[in-house]
Design a protein around this motif. Structure first.
Motif: not given
Length: 301
Positions: A15-22, A80-90, A92-96, A103-107
């Motif tokens: 799980g941690a590796r996915v969160a790193h992308v976020a 791979p196809p479909g790998a990407g990230v978006e960030i919301g106004s809250d 938090r980042a959501s990605a695949q 999803s992840a919270k960052v400072t």
């Protein structure tokens, strides 16, 4: 996938590796505000000369970043196809990553990003995608530095490993070739049977004679490949609902994995389904919860 139910705190390794992308991509997005302003003579935002300033940064929100590649220890791994990230106004980042979602919270301090709390799905991925996620695991940890140039984003670790990203336009549901990448059950999602990647795809084409009806209803056809056999079916799109008529298909004999995929895809593409479009990915689900996840081909660079 938004309706996926295997969402839990990321485990220490997978799980941690996915969160790193976020965190990384969030870093990229947030860093834009720190390095996106310059004066006409090339002075940076911190030069104190605000006269004639030219705003060059991309928006913090409403931008989708396609992950192009990861370079770790000098070895470059294509995304791979479909790998990407978006960030919301809250914040938090959501990605695949092409298989899992997170999803992840960052400072963020200036152009430095530190990873916070994260959650991820735990879908089993094919070998190639799993290798990409492992590359992300190594490259995206600790503090990251972001640099933006010509709508491209580079994220760099303290050890010099990098991730390359590009801003990307969304894909419309109609007229786009959607390639199936995951099979969604009622409770879990899995990658495709080995050897069938890229075999199943579909396109919704609006009829030339059709006119938009009530609530933007569109009629046309859905056609493509079930994984081995070609198919076609009349279809109507209304809101987030896709209603398919009688499906006709060729009758080729298919090897085991291809037929397994074909049966799974066919279950979804017969009858009424709902679809959820997220930038360049779409999820189709039946009333019973079974579904397929698909992505659009990345636009030419």
């Amino acid at each position: 996938m938004p309706n996926q139910k295997i969402i839990r705190p990321a485990r220490p390794v997978h799980g941690a590796r996915v969160a790193h992308v976020a965190a990384v991509t969030t870093a990229a997005l947030l860093a834009l505000t720190a390095c996106g302003t310059e004066t006409k003579d090339g002075a940076g935002a911190g030069s104190g000369n605000r006269d004639g300033a030219v705003r060059t940064e991309l928006p913090l929100t409403g931008v989708h970043w396609r992950v192009d590649s990861v370079t770790k220890d000098g070895e470059k791994t294509a995304a791979p196809p479909g790998a990407g990230v978006e960030i919301g106004s809250d914040g938090r980042a959501s990605a695949q990553t092409g298989c899992n979602h997170f999803s992840a919270k960052v400072t963020v301090e200036g152009d430095t990003v530190t990873i916070g709390d994260k959650e991820s799905t735990l879908v089993g991925c094919d070998q190639k995608t799993d290798g990409f996620e492992k590359a992300l695991d190594g490259a995206f940890s600790g503090k990251l530095t972001a640099k933006v140039e010509d709508k491209k984003l580079t994220l760099t670790t303290a050890d010099g490993d990098t991730i390359a990203l590009s801003s990307e336009e969304p894909a419309p549901f109609a007229g786009t070739k959607w390639t199936v990448g995951t099979i969604a059950g009622k409770e879990t999602s899995t990658s495709l049977p080995k050897g069938t990647e890229g075999k199943a795809f579909f396109t919704f084409t609006v009829s030339k004679e059709a006119q938009a009806g009530k609530d933007g209803e569109q009629t046309g056809t859905v056609e493509g490949s079930l994984g081995c056999n070609r198919f076609k079916a009349p279809a109507t799109v209304s809101g987030t609902s896709l209603t398919l008529g009688r499906l006709t298909a060729t009758r080729m004999l298919c090897p085991g994995p291809a037929m397994t995929l074909e049966n799974q895809v066919r279950k979804v593409l017969e009858g009424d389904v709902t679809y959820e479009l997220r930038h360049r990915s779409v999820t189709l689900r039946t009333a019973g919860g079974e579904g397929i996840g698909a992505t659009a081909e990345a636009p030419a660079k």
